[in-house]
Motif scaffolding. Structure first.
Motif, mmCIF file in Angstrom:
data_model
loop_
_atom_site.group_PDB
_atom_site.id
_atom_site.type_symbol
_atom_site.label_atom_id
_atom_site.label_comp_id
_atom_site.label_asym_id
_atom_site.label_seq_id
_atom_site.Cartn_x
_atom_site.Cartn_y
_atom_site.Cartn_z
ATOM 1 N N ARG A 1 33.387 42.076 41.119
ATOM 2 C CA ARG A 1 33.758 40.724 40.671
ATOM 3 C C ARG A 1 32.564 40.083 39.953
ATOM 4 O O ARG A 1 31.484 39.971 40.538
ATOM 5 N N SER B 1 41.267 35.424 37.237
ATOM 6 C CA SER B 1 40.508 34.717 38.275
ATOM 7 C C SER B 1 41.086 33.332 38.588
ATOM 8 O O SER B 1 40.499 32.588 39.374
ATOM 9 N N ASP B 2 42.216 32.966 38.013
ATOM 10 C CA ASP B 2 42.811 31.661 38.324
ATOM 11 C C ASP B 2 43.177 31.603 39.801
ATOM 12 O O ASP B 2 43.824 32.506 40.324
ATOM 13 N N THR B 3 42.783 30.502 40.457
ATOM 14 C CA THR B 3 43.076 30.396 41.890
ATOM 15 C C THR B 3 44.466 29.790 42.124
ATOM 16 O O THR B 3 45.057 29.998 43.171
ATOM 17 N N GLN C 1 30.941 34.138 37.535
ATOM 18 C CA GLN C 1 31.371 33.348 36.371
ATOM 19 C C GLN C 1 31.447 31.857 36.630
ATOM 20 O O GLN C 1 31.481 31.062 35.714
ATOM 21 N N ASP C 2 31.520 31.505 37.902
ATOM 22 C CA ASP C 2 31.910 30.145 38.236
ATOM 23 C C ASP C 2 30.937 29.617 39.294
ATOM 24 O O ASP C 2 30.640 30.320 40.267
ATOM 25 N N ASN D 1 44.358 33.554 33.379
ATOM 26 C CA ASN D 1 43.224 34.452 33.653
ATOM 27 C C ASN D 1 43.411 35.074 35.025
ATOM 28 O O ASN D 1 43.946 34.416 35.922
ATOM 29 N N SER E 1 39.787 38.437 43.294
ATOM 30 C CA SER E 1 39.378 37.950 41.966
ATOM 31 C C SER E 1 38.440 36.746 42.076
ATOM 32 O O SER E 1 38.353 35.953 41.150
ATOM 33 N N CYS E 2 37.737 36.630 43.187
ATOM 34 C CA CYS E 2 36.883 35.453 43.404
ATOM 35 C C CYS E 2 35.524 35.634 42.712
ATOM 36 O O CYS E 2 34.714 36.462 43.106
ATOM 37 N N VAL E 3 35.291 34.815 41.698
ATOM 38 C CA VAL E 3 34.098 34.952 40.852
ATOM 39 C C VAL E 3 33.167 33.751 41.030
ATOM 40 O O VAL E 3 32.415 33.405 40.132
ATOM 41 N N ARG E 4 33.248 33.119 42.201
ATOM 42 C CA ARG E 4 32.626 31.817 42.416
ATOM 43 C C ARG E 4 31.436 31.850 43.377
ATOM 44 O O ARG E 4 31.519 32.445 44.450
#
Ligand code: SAM
Ligand code: SF4
Ligand code: SF4
Length: 371
Positions: free
Chosen positions: A37, A266-268, A40-41, A264, A294-297
Motif C-alpha cells: 500500500r 483507496s476511496d474509503t 499517499q494520504d 479510486n 487499500s489504506c494509504v493513510r
C-alpha cells in the motif's frame, strides 16, 4: 471536603523513538508498505482540544474540567508541521487533511494553511488540502480559510434535531451554527463540501432519514460513518453500530438508490446515488466492511507522533527527531523504513478479535490522533 478525582488520559502510551538507519536514502516519490500500500494520504492533528464533547469521541466524564490537555510546548509548531509535510510529500503524499480535536481552535490556522498551500506534490501539482471541522465556528472562519488557500472542507453533523444534536455534542451547540457554517463555506467557494454523520444506534439513528431528506439535492454530500471502537473512553459496543447496509436499506425504501462505482481504489466511502438524479451519499463502513487492503493513510498526532493505523497501540516520535537536530535526510530515511515495515489491518482483524466489544488493549483517542 470531598476529594476530586483528576483524570489524566495518557493518549500516547508507546511513542517509540524511530531508528535512523546508517545508510541514508533519497525519497523516490513512492513508498510501499509490507502489504503493497503506497503512502499517499496524511492526517495532521492540530490540537487535542475541542469545544464539543461528542459522546462517541470525548465523553465528558473523562474529558472534564480536570482533564489535562497538552501544553503548548508539546504541540508541533507550524514550522515543524511544514517540515514534516514536505518530508511526507517527497515520499508520495498528495492529500493532507487537517484535523484534531477541533482544528479551527488552533490559533492562526490560516497562516499554516497559507504555507501548506504552496507545497507541491512530486508531480508538481497542488496538494489536495482539506480540513475536518465540527462547524461550530465555521461561519466566522470560512472566508479566511478559503483566502488562505484551503480547497475543500468536511463538516461533521450528527443530527438535524437540536435535542438529539445537543445530546451527541454534549456542549449545547445548536444545529443552526453548523448549518450556517456550511452555507458560508459554500458561499465563499470551498469545493466538494462533505457532511459526516456518525450513526450511533439508539442515539441518533432516527435522524438518518431526516438528514438524507435535508441534504438530497444540495451542494453537500452526506456521508454516514459507522460508529467505531476508536480509543478507550467511549465504551463502544457492537450492538450500537448501525451497519451501512441498514442505512442504505432505510433510505432506499423512501428514496431509491443505486451503487456508484468507486473513483479510486483507496476511496474509503462507498458511493450510492439517488435514482431520481438528485445527488449521492457516501457510506463509510469501517466496522462491517473493512478497507485496510487499500489504506494509504498515515497520521501525525498533535505532538508529532506518527501512527500508521487509527487503531495503533504504538507510534513513532517524529517531533523528538526534529527537536534533537536530526536532518531531513535522516528523518525521511527513518520514515521510509517505518512505512515499509507497516502491516496494519486492525479493522480486518477486528471482528474475529472483538466478538462485539472493544478489545481491552490501549488504543489512541480519536480527539488526539484526528479522524
Ligand atoms: N472535531 C472535528 C470534527 O468533529 O469534525 C475533527 C476531528 S473528529 C475526531 C474527526 C471525525 O471523526 C468526525 O467526523 C467525527 O465524527 C469522527 N469520529 C470521532 N469519533 C468517532 C467514532 N468513535 N466512530 C466514528 N467516527 C468518529
Ligand atoms: Fe470534538 Fe470532533 Fe471529537 Fe466531536 S468528534 S468531540 S467535535 S474532536
Ligand atoms: Fe487503515 Fe488501520 Fe483503519 Fe485498517 S484499521 S483502514 S489499516 S487505519
Amino acid at each position: 471536603m470531598s476529594e476530586k478525582t483528576i483524570h489524566i488520559v495518557s493518549h500516547a502510551p508507546h511513542a517509540n523513538m524511530p531508528a535512523i538507519p546508517a545508510a541514508l536514502e533519497q525519497p523516490s516519490g513512492v513508498l510501499f508498505d509490507a502489504r503493497n500500500r503506497p503512502l499517499q494520504d496524511l492526517r495532521i492533528s492540530l490540537t487535542d482540544k475541542c469545544n464539543f464533547r461528542c459522546v462517541y469521541c470525548m465523553p465528558r466524564e473523562i474529558f472534564d474540567n480536570d482533564h489535562v490537555f497538552l501544553p503548548r510546548s508539546a504541540l508541533l509548531t507550524f514550522e515543524e508541521i511544514l517540515r514534516m509535510t514536505k518530508i511526507f510529500v517527497a515520499h508520495g503524499v498528495s492529500k493532507i487533511r487537517l484535523t484534531g480535536g477541533e482544528p479551527l481552535l488552533r490559533k492562526n490556522i490560516e497562516q499554516l494553511i497559507e504555507q501548506m498551500a504552496k507545497i507541491k506534490t512530486v508531480d508538481g501539482k497542488a496538494l489536495d488540502l482539506t480540513l475536518t471541522t465540527n462547524g461550530a465556528i465555521l461561519a466566522k472562519k470560512a472566508q479566511s480559510l478559503k483566502d488562505a488557500g484551503l480547497s475543500r472542507i468536511t463538516v461533521s453533523l450528527d443530527a438535524l434535531d437540536d435535542a438529539t444534536f445537543k445530546r451527541m455534542n454534549d456542549a449545547d451547540f445548536p444545529v443552526s451554527d453548523v448549518l450556517n457554517g456550511l452555507d458560508e463555506a459554500y458561499r465563499v467557494g470551498l469545493d466538494s463540501i462533505k457532511v459526516n454523520m456518525v450513526v450511533k444506534g439508539g442515539m441518533n439513528d432516527q435522524e438518518i432519514l431526516p438528514m438524507a431528506r435535508y441534504f438530497k439535492n444540495t451542494p453537500y454530500t452526506l456521508r454516514f460513518i459507522e460508529y467505531m471502537d476508536v480509543g478507550a473512553s467511549n465504551g463502544w459496543q457492537m450492538q450500537e453500530v448501525i451497519p451501512s447496509a441498514e442505512v442504505v436499506r432505510r433510505i432506499n425504501e423512501e428514496m431509491p438508490l443505486e451503487l456508484v462505482p468507486p473513483k479510486n481504489v483507496s476511496d474509503t466511502a462507498e458511493r450510492w446515488r439517488y435514482k431520481d438524479g438528485s445527488g449521492e451519499i457516501g457510506l463509510i463502513s469501517s466496522v462491517t466492511k473493512a478497507f485496510c487492503h487499500s489504506c494509504v493513510r498515515a497520521r501525525i498526532s498533535t505532538e508529532g507522533v506518527l501512527y500508521t493505523c487509527l487503531f495503533a497501540t504504538e507510534g513513532y516520535d517524529l517531533r523528538s527527531l526534529m527537536r534533537n537536530g536530526k536532518s531531513d535526510a535522516e528523518i525521511s530515511t527513518a520514515l521510509a523504513h517505518l512505512w515499509r515495515a507497516r502491516g496494519d489491518r486492525y479493522s480486518e482483524l477486528r471482528s474475529a478479535e472483538t466478538e462485539g466489544i472493544a478489545p481491552a488493549r490501549k488504543k489512541i483517542e480519536m480527539s488526539y490522533i484526528g479522524g
